[in-house]
Design an enzyme around this catalytic site. Sequence first.
Site, PDB file in Angstrom:
ATOM      1  N   LEU A  20       0.868  -1.179   0.000  1.00  0.00           N
ATOM      2  CA  LEU A  20       0.000   0.000   0.000  1.00  0.00           C
ATOM      3  C   LEU A  20       0.901   1.225   0.000  1.00  0.00           C
ATOM      4  CD1 LEU A  20      -3.150   0.639   2.194  1.00  0.00           C
ATOM      5  CD2 LEU A  20      -1.483   2.439   1.766  1.00  0.00           C
ATOM      6  N   ASP A  53      -8.671  12.497  -0.075  1.00  0.00           N
ATOM      7  CA  ASP A  53      -7.995  13.740   0.269  1.00  0.00           C
ATOM      8  C   ASP A  53      -7.397  13.585   1.659  1.00  0.00           C
ATOM      9  OD1 ASP A  53      -7.140  16.280   0.881  1.00  0.00           O
ATOM     10  OD2 ASP A  53      -9.022  17.274   0.324  1.00  0.00           O
ATOM     11  N   GLU A  83      -8.961   6.247   7.933  1.00  0.00           N
ATOM     12  CA  GLU A  83     -10.033   5.276   8.165  1.00  0.00           C
ATOM     13  C   GLU A  83     -10.679   4.852   6.846  1.00  0.00           C
ATOM     14  OE1 GLU A  83      -9.781   7.678  12.008  1.00  0.00           O
ATOM     15  OE2 GLU A  83      -9.504   8.003   9.861  1.00  0.00           O
ATOM     16  N   ASN A  96       4.214   7.553   2.080  1.00  0.00           N
ATOM     17  CA  ASN A  96       5.024   8.434   1.246  1.00  0.00           C
ATOM     18  C   ASN A  96       4.409   9.827   1.076  1.00  0.00           C
ATOM     19  OD1 ASN A  96       6.859   9.211  -1.130  1.00  0.00           O
ATOM     20  ND2 ASN A  96       4.842   9.149  -2.101  1.00  0.00           N
ATOM     21  N   TYR A 118       6.837  22.349   8.441  1.00  0.00           N
ATOM     22  CA  TYR A 118       7.241  21.159   7.695  1.00  0.00           C
ATOM     23  C   TYR A 118       8.382  20.423   8.403  1.00  0.00           C
ATOM     24  CZ  TYR A 118       9.221  18.156   4.127  1.00  0.00           C
ATOM     25  OH  TYR A 118       9.708  17.061   3.463  1.00  0.00           O
ATOM     26  N   LYS A 144       8.292  16.520  10.104  1.00  0.00           N
ATOM     27  CA  LYS A 144       9.211  15.442   9.750  1.00  0.00           C
ATOM     28  C   LYS A 144      10.019  14.965  10.959  1.00  0.00           C
ATOM     29  CE  LYS A 144       7.935  14.891   5.577  1.00  0.00           C
ATOM     30  NZ  LYS A 144       7.198  13.656   5.227  1.00  0.00           N
TER      31      LYS A 144
END
Length: 260
Positions: free
Chosen positions: A6, A60, A68, A87, A152, A156
């Site tokens: 996935l 989205d 979910e 990713n 950002y 991370k």
Amino acid sequence: MTKTALITGATGGLGHEFVKLFAANGDNLVLVGRNAKKLATLKAEVENKYQVTAMMIAVDFSEETAAEKIYEQVKQAKIQVDYLVNNAGLGGQGSFLERTMDQDISMMRVNMLVPTKLMKLFIPEFVNRGTGKILNVSSSAALIPGPLQAEYYATKAYVTSLSNAIAYELKETGVTVTTLMPGAIETGFAKAGGLTQTKMFAKGASPAVVAQEGYQAMLAGKLNVFSGLSKVQRPFVGLMPLMPKKAIMGFVANQQSNPG
């Protein structure tokens, strides 16, 4: 036995490269992304070229229940996921004062909430089977604060810290969690985040190379893998957390400026 991967953010540069790597290995795919048309094109591409089965899920990631929805559709299709590749990511330049609340909340959902939820949903199944591999795409930005991309860099740092801790907790289960920490990459991410003209992305790494290194590290069950860093950058990666914060932040802020 054929396995299934996935992959979120499957239609983007790095995600697309992951898709090709798994498909070339004969693995079936669950392709997750926002654009249904691009997902359909990708599905047809990999099924025709690699003779694998690909399921597409258009969602989205900025929606609160995105994870979910993904999990429910996988369960309804009675698919066993063996590889989970978190990713999908959202960037965005601008100072904390300039960026809107909605922009920040969306980024936190995409970069932190969705990967966390997907791991919460799939890891119990992995542990019950005693097998499964997770690849979380973080960034070398996780090591330091990032002025003009403060949110950002912080997201991370969360991804890396969480991934490493979970990897330790799962060390006796047969399940591994690998964190990919690339430098700047030549993908649509930079364009979407308004970063294409910055010094940081002036010479981005090849997404194919970064994906390959992340993929191999995941198969080997490694903890962290750095990729896409220049020969000059690599020696400094380990030293960054030890360097004076003000100097590091000044350097990062400068890298977000236009090279011209």
